[in-house]
Design a protein around this motif. Structure first.
Motif, PDB file in Angstrom:
ATOM      1  N   ASP A  41       0.829  -1.212   0.000  1.00 21.22           N
ATOM      2  CA  ASP A  41       0.000   0.000   0.000  1.00 21.22           C
ATOM      3  C   ASP A  41       0.861   1.260   0.000  1.00 21.22           C
ATOM      4  N   VAL A  42       1.880   1.253   0.846  1.00 16.63           N
ATOM      5  CA  VAL A  42       2.763   2.417   0.978  1.00 16.63           C
ATOM      6  C   VAL A  42       3.504   2.675  -0.332  1.00 16.63           C
ATOM      7  N   MET A  43       4.037   1.640  -0.928  1.00 19.28           N
ATOM      8  CA  MET A  43       4.798   1.806  -2.172  1.00 19.28           C
ATOM      9  C   MET A  43       3.884   2.254  -3.316  1.00 19.28           C
ATOM     10  N   ARG A  44       2.664   1.735  -3.340  1.00 23.28           N
ATOM     11  CA  ARG A  44       1.685   2.172  -4.336  1.00 23.28           C
ATOM     12  C   ARG A  44       1.346   3.657  -4.123  1.00 23.28           C
ATOM     13  N   ALA A  45       1.220   4.064  -2.858  1.00 22.52           N
ATOM     14  CA  ALA A  45       0.924   5.474  -2.544  1.00 22.52           C
ATOM     15  C   ALA A  45       2.066   6.383  -2.983  1.00 22.52           C
ATOM     16  N   ALA A  51       3.221  10.166  -9.674  1.00 19.72           N
ATOM     17  CA  ALA A  51       2.432  10.353 -10.892  1.00 19.72           C
ATOM     18  C   ALA A  51       1.597  11.634 -10.811  1.00 19.72           C
ATOM     19  N   GLN A  52       1.020  11.886  -9.645  1.00 17.89           N
ATOM     20  CA  GLN A  52       0.194  13.074  -9.448  1.00 17.89           C
ATOM     21  C   GLN A  52       0.994  14.353  -9.693  1.00 17.89           C
ATOM     22  N   ALA A  53       2.276  14.305  -9.346  1.00 23.16           N
ATOM     23  CA  ALA A  53       3.131  15.484  -9.505  1.00 23.16           C
ATOM     24  C   ALA A  53       3.861  15.507 -10.849  1.00 23.16           C
TER      25      ALA A  53
END
Length: 114
Positions: A41-45, A51-53
């Motif tokens: 979960d952490v690595m996906r986040a 990607a968002q940035a």
């Protein structure tokens, strides 16, 4: 300096500045899960923040990983190797820490390239 719209009032989850992307500490959204699931979960986040940035292909330079229990390092390494498969390896720092919630087993912050 670019900040996403959904930032916390006290700090940004992700910030882009002069070609670098800084990702704040990420934790799992389901703390009832085991270490490996929380780590994924952490690595996906972290990847989502990159990607968002505007990060291309999740180009990581540095990752700081905070572990509740250093006994989890072998499990971290298994998840880590799958996460970075085919990607260049970033600098990694491991810290043993008391995390914000007793069920939180891992948190990670990162620096990437836009």
């Amino acid at each position: 300096m670019t900040r996403p719209e959904n930032e916390n009032a006290r700090y940004a989850q992700v910030l882009r500045h002069e070609g670098l992307i800084f990702v704040a500490g990420q934790v799992s959204t389901d703390l009832s899960r085991g270490f490996a699931d929380q780590a994924r979960d952490v690595m996906r986040a972290v990847d989502d923040c990159l990607a968002q940035a505007g990060g291309r292909g999740g180009r990581l330079l540095s990752v700081t990983v905070y572990l509740r229990d250093v006994e989890d390092v072998p499990h971290l390494n298994e998840v880590w190797d799958r996460w970075l498969s085919g990607r260049s390896r970033p600098v990694r720092t491991l810290v043993s820490a008391k995390l914000w919630h007793p069920d939180c087993r891992i948190e990670a912050s990162a620096v990437g390239v836009a």
